[in-house]
Design an enzyme around this catalytic site. Structure first.
Site, PDB file in Angstrom:
ATOM      1  N   ARG A 125       3.264  16.107  -3.579  1.00  0.00           N
ATOM      2  CA  ARG A 125       4.204  15.001  -3.373  1.00  0.00           C
ATOM      3  C   ARG A 125       4.958  14.627  -4.651  1.00  0.00           C
ATOM      4  NH1 ARG A 125       4.615  11.365   0.871  1.00  0.00           N
ATOM      5  NH2 ARG A 125       4.211  13.244   2.105  1.00  0.00           N
ATOM      6  N   HIS A 165      -3.147   5.914   3.826  1.00  0.00           N
ATOM      7  CA  HIS A 165      -2.071   6.828   3.400  1.00  0.00           C
ATOM      8  C   HIS A 165      -2.734   8.157   3.036  1.00  0.00           C
ATOM      9  CE1 HIS A 165       1.701   8.161   1.877  1.00  0.00           C
ATOM     10  NE2 HIS A 165       1.813   7.435   0.765  1.00  0.00           N
ATOM     11  N   ARG A 197      13.806  -6.183  -4.362  1.00  0.00           N
ATOM     12  CA  ARG A 197      13.136  -7.478  -4.471  1.00  0.00           C
ATOM     13  C   ARG A 197      13.393  -8.235  -3.174  1.00  0.00           C
ATOM     14  NH1 ARG A 197      11.600 -12.455  -3.713  1.00  0.00           N
ATOM     15  NH2 ARG A 197      11.002 -13.637  -5.589  1.00  0.00           N
ATOM     16  N   ASP A 243      -2.938  14.850   7.972  1.00  0.00           N
ATOM     17  CA  ASP A 243      -4.196  14.766   7.221  1.00  0.00           C
ATOM     18  C   ASP A 243      -5.409  15.265   7.998  1.00  0.00           C
ATOM     19  OD1 ASP A 243      -3.188  13.681   4.822  1.00  0.00           O
ATOM     20  OD2 ASP A 243      -2.860  11.799   5.871  1.00  0.00           O
ATOM     21  N   LYS A 250       8.964  28.689 -15.723  1.00  0.00           N
ATOM     22  CA  LYS A 250       8.951  27.411 -16.443  1.00  0.00           C
ATOM     23  C   LYS A 250       7.680  26.624 -16.108  1.00  0.00           C
ATOM     24  CE  LYS A 250      12.019  24.017 -15.584  1.00  0.00           C
ATOM     25  NZ  LYS A 250      13.233  23.300 -15.584  1.00  0.00           N
ATOM     26  N   HIS A 254       0.305   7.256  13.324  1.00  0.00           N
ATOM     27  CA  HIS A 254       1.332   7.329  12.279  1.00  0.00           C
ATOM     28  C   HIS A 254       2.318   6.201  12.474  1.00  0.00           C
ATOM     29  CE1 HIS A 254       4.446   8.942   9.636  1.00  0.00           C
ATOM     30  NE2 HIS A 254       3.435   9.587   9.063  1.00  0.00           N
ATOM     31  N   HIS A 292       8.271  12.894   2.367  1.00  0.00           N
ATOM     32  CA  HIS A 292       8.223  12.213   3.667  1.00  0.00           C
ATOM     33  C   HIS A 292       8.939  10.875   3.631  1.00  0.00           C
ATOM     34  CE1 HIS A 292       5.745  11.860   7.590  1.00  0.00           C
ATOM     35  NE2 HIS A 292       6.626  12.829   7.692  1.00  0.00           N
ATOM     36  N   GLY A 329      -6.980  10.121  10.164  1.00  0.00           N
ATOM     37  CA  GLY A 329      -6.251  11.344  10.472  1.00  0.00           C
ATOM     38  C   GLY A 329      -5.527  11.252  11.814  1.00  0.00           C
ATOM     39  N   PHE A 330      -5.571  10.068  12.438  1.00  0.00           N
ATOM     40  CA  PHE A 330      -4.837   9.873  13.702  1.00  0.00           C
ATOM     41  C   PHE A 330      -3.884   8.704  13.567  1.00  0.00           C
ATOM     42  CE2 PHE A 330      -8.124  12.597  15.007  1.00  0.00           C
ATOM     43  CZ  PHE A 330      -7.589  13.320  16.070  1.00  0.00           C
TER      44      PHE A 330
HETATM   45  N1  COA Z   1      -7.731   5.133  15.259  1.00  0.00           N
HETATM   46  C1  COA Z   1      -7.916   4.217  16.236  1.00  0.00           C
HETATM   47  N2  COA Z   1      -6.989   3.328  16.586  1.00  0.00           N
HETATM   48  C2  COA Z   1      -5.811   3.364  15.941  1.00  0.00           C
HETATM   49  C3  COA Z   1      -5.546   4.290  14.930  1.00  0.00           C
HETATM   50  C4  COA Z   1      -6.558   5.204  14.603  1.00  0.00           C
HETATM   51  N3  COA Z   1      -6.370   6.103  13.645  1.00  0.00           N
HETATM   52  N4  COA Z   1      -4.293   4.100  14.450  1.00  0.00           N
HETATM   53  C5  COA Z   1      -3.785   3.079  15.140  1.00  0.00           C
HETATM   54  N5  COA Z   1      -4.699   2.627  16.031  1.00  0.00           N
HETATM   55  C6  COA Z   1      -4.529   1.517  16.956  1.00  0.00           C
HETATM   56  C7  COA Z   1      -4.434   0.215  16.165  1.00  0.00           C
HETATM   57  O1  COA Z   1      -5.736  -0.338  15.946  1.00  0.00           O
HETATM   58  C8  COA Z   1      -3.597  -0.613  17.091  1.00  0.00           C
HETATM   59  O2  COA Z   1      -4.407  -1.079  18.140  1.00  0.00           O
HETATM   60  P1  COA Z   1      -4.202  -2.575  18.722  1.00  0.00           P
HETATM   61  O3  COA Z   1      -2.787  -2.585  19.265  1.00  0.00           O
HETATM   62  O4  COA Z   1      -5.274  -2.684  19.752  1.00  0.00           O
HETATM   63  O5  COA Z   1      -4.391  -3.487  17.552  1.00  0.00           O
HETATM   64  C9  COA Z   1      -2.617   0.397  17.676  1.00  0.00           C
HETATM   65  O6  COA Z   1      -3.257   1.660  17.581  1.00  0.00           O
HETATM   66  C10 COA Z   1      -1.281   0.438  16.946  1.00  0.00           C
HETATM   67  O7  COA Z   1      -1.507   0.739  15.599  1.00  0.00           O
HETATM   68  P2  COA Z   1      -0.791   0.057  14.376  1.00  0.00           P
HETATM   69  O8  COA Z   1      -1.839  -0.546  13.485  1.00  0.00           O
HETATM   70  O9  COA Z   1       0.313  -0.839  14.828  1.00  0.00           O
HETATM   71  O10 COA Z   1      -0.141   1.276  13.684  1.00  0.00           O
HETATM   72  P3  COA Z   1       0.528   1.260  12.247  1.00  0.00           P
HETATM   73  O11 COA Z   1       1.859   1.841  12.409  1.00  0.00           O
HETATM   74  O12 COA Z   1       0.449  -0.051  11.571  1.00  0.00           O
HETATM   75  O13 COA Z   1      -0.470   2.201  11.431  1.00  0.00           O
HETATM   76  C11 COA Z   1      -1.495   3.992  10.484  1.00  0.00           C
HETATM   77  C12 COA Z   1      -0.251   3.494  11.191  1.00  0.00           C
HETATM   78  C13 COA Z   1      -1.249   5.425  10.017  1.00  0.00           C
HETATM   79  C14 COA Z   1      -1.796   3.136   9.252  1.00  0.00           C
HETATM   80  C15 COA Z   1      -2.678   3.946  11.479  1.00  0.00           C
HETATM   81  O14 COA Z   1      -2.399   4.754  12.591  1.00  0.00           O
HETATM   82  C16 COA Z   1      -3.969   4.351  10.829  1.00  0.00           C
HETATM   83  O15 COA Z   1      -4.631   3.505  10.189  1.00  0.00           O
HETATM   84  N6  COA Z   1      -4.379   5.654  10.953  1.00  0.00           N
HETATM   85  C17 COA Z   1      -5.577   6.110  10.306  1.00  0.00           C
HETATM   86  C18 COA Z   1      -5.307   6.445   8.852  1.00  0.00           C
HETATM   87  C19 COA Z   1      -4.458   7.669   8.684  1.00  0.00           C
HETATM   88  O16 COA Z   1      -4.683   8.690   9.308  1.00  0.00           O
HETATM   89  N7  COA Z   1      -3.491   7.569   7.778  1.00  0.00           N
HETATM   90  C20 COA Z   1      -2.615   8.675   7.436  1.00  0.00           C
HETATM   91  C21 COA Z   1      -1.246   8.429   7.952  1.00  0.00           C
HETATM   92  S1  COA Z   1      -0.223   9.859   7.705  1.00  0.00           S
END
Ligand code: COA
Length: 371
Positions: A332, A217, A351, A307, A66, A256, A182, A253-254
């Site tokens: 996705r 994201h 909402r 990622d 399909k 979550h 996810h 890429g780091f």
């Molecule tokens: N590189 C460096 N520092 C990072 C980081 C990264 N990728 N991700 C988080 N941190 C730090 C933040 O700056 C924060 O530091 P602080 O406490 O001094 O302000 C701390 O770690 C906590 O992070 P927080 O912003 O609360 O995490 P979150 O849950 O809001 O964000 C993400 C999660 C995924 C948005 C975040 O880790 C990020 O931006 N990662 C990079 C983008 C990415 O890989 N996205 C794909 C997700 S699958």
């Protein structure tokens, strides 16, 4: 109490996947991601997500057939893809293609359902990307059919114009499984918000693509490739990373929102990146990536997410960097459609409220008095 970014908030119930649950980890409809990645194919997983059960052999064959029959693009869509600027981001190409298809193959028309739209988009997104790419980069108007049986093989062969390499096809297929679903991530939640207004499936998917595009994201796989390829060697990466972290730069890429002790998908995609790099006898990006991973662990105690190594894996599959996040869309879409169906089955308008932080109530001042 307000939660910044809805962090830690349970915003609804879902029977599709578990993310980061202790002892359970990441599962799709109860099956562990490790088992699915090791033993199944993307088509089995897409079927599982959308139809709620793993297909039997006959069901799987029929499903693949399909999807293979839904790869062609209407002329109006080809004309649109040709008219889009060559410099467009392919995520915008997919978002726009989804919108146009929504006017040509409208939901409800002829009984067209969310499931049918999901199948159509899953089958034809690769065609849209390759048609646009080959027209603008090689001045070719390609046929969007291929002899490939799978979504992964179809995309690779249309992009390159050659039959897909079996190792790359298998690796891409596995990453599609990892990317397929996810829970309440930003793009899926977007799709659910749109669905909750009783809007149509194409709008939900177009909105989800918009949310996925951002580097926090789905756009992180593209941004991770830019990071890895900006270093000449692991030594260069080590030196530069220390400066970047001192400057509080986000390392793409780091980290979550849910996984704080590691993303269970990361070791699987890392192994794929390693195998592809070794097969090509070119481990330079893989070596740099491992160094970045070691520095992030040492300096920040942070783990790579899916990622990060997906970037090297896709690069080694010969996929252009700008196509990394669009490939995530292809995967996705099955998860998004499962959530559209689930949202509709027990719908309540999404909402929430906000904490007001604006000026206190004040009297209106006429434009004359304001001067
Ligand atoms: N590189 C460096 N520092 C990072 C980081 C990264 N990728 N991700 C988080 N941190 C730090 C933040 O700056 C924060 O530091 P602080 O406490 O001094 O302000 C701390 O770690 C906590 O992070 P927080 O912003 O609360 O995490 P979150 O849950 O809001 O964000 C993400 C999660 C995924 C948005 C975040 O880790 C990020 O931006 N990662 C990079 C983008 C990415 O890989 N996205 C794909 C997700 S699958």
């Amino acid at each position: 109490m307000t939660s910044s970014g809805l962090n830690g908030v349970t915003a609804g119930s879902s029977g599709i996947s578990t993310v980061g649950q202790e002892d359970v980890g990441l599962t799709y409809r109860g099956y562990s991601i490790t088992d699915l990645a090791a033993n199944s194919t993307f088509e089995e997983v897409a079927y599982l997500l959308i139809y709620g059960k793993l297909p039997g052999q006959r069901e799987l064959d029929a499903y693949k057939k399909k999807l293979a029959g839904l790869r062609s693009l209407p002329d109006a869509l080809k004309t649109l893809l040709e008219a889009l600027p060559a410099a467009s981001h392919p995520m915008d190409v997919l978002r726009t293609g989804t919108s146009l298809l929504g006017t040509l193959e409208t939901e409800g028309q002829g009984g067209r359902t969310a499931v049918a739209i999901g199948d159509r988009l899953t089958a034809s997104f690769g065609s849209m990307l390759a048609y646009w790419y080959r027209f603008h980069s090689r001045n070719e108007r390609i046929e969007t059919e291929s002899d490939e049986e799978t979504v992964a093989g179809h995309f690779l062969s249309l992009m390159s114009g050659k039959p897909a390499d079996p190792l790359k096809r298998k690796a891409l297929d596995t990453t599609l499984i990892l990317y397929a679903e996810h829970e309440f991530n930003a793009s899926t939640f977007t799709a659910r918000v749109i669905t909750s207004t009783l809007s149509d499936t194409y709008s939900a998917i177009a909105g989800a693509i918009g949310a996925l595009r951002g580097p926090l994201h789905g756009g992180a796989n593209e941004a991770a490739m830019e990071l890895v390829s900006s270093f000449d060697s692991p030594q260069d990466a080590e030196k530069s990373m220390v400066h970047m972290l001192a400057a509080k730069r986000l390392i793409m890429g780091f980290g979550h929102r849910v996984y704080k002790n590691g993303d269970p998908r990361s070791p699987i995609v890392k192994q794929l990146a390693k195998e592809l790099s070794e097969a090509a006898d070119n481990t330079s990006y893989f070596d740099i990536s491992e160094k970045i991973e070691a520095v992030m662990m040492r300096e920040k105690g942070m783990h790579p997410n899916l990622d990060f190594y997906a970037a090297t894996a896709y690069h080694m599959c010969g996929i252009p960097t700008a196509m990394f996040t669009p490939v995530f869309v292809i995967a996705r879409t099955s998860g998004w459609i499962a959530h559209v169906i689930e949202q509709r089955a027990d719908n309540k308008l999404i909402r929430p409220l906000s904490d007001y932080t604006g000026p206190a109530a004040r009297p209106y001042v006429s434009v004359e008095e304001r001067g």
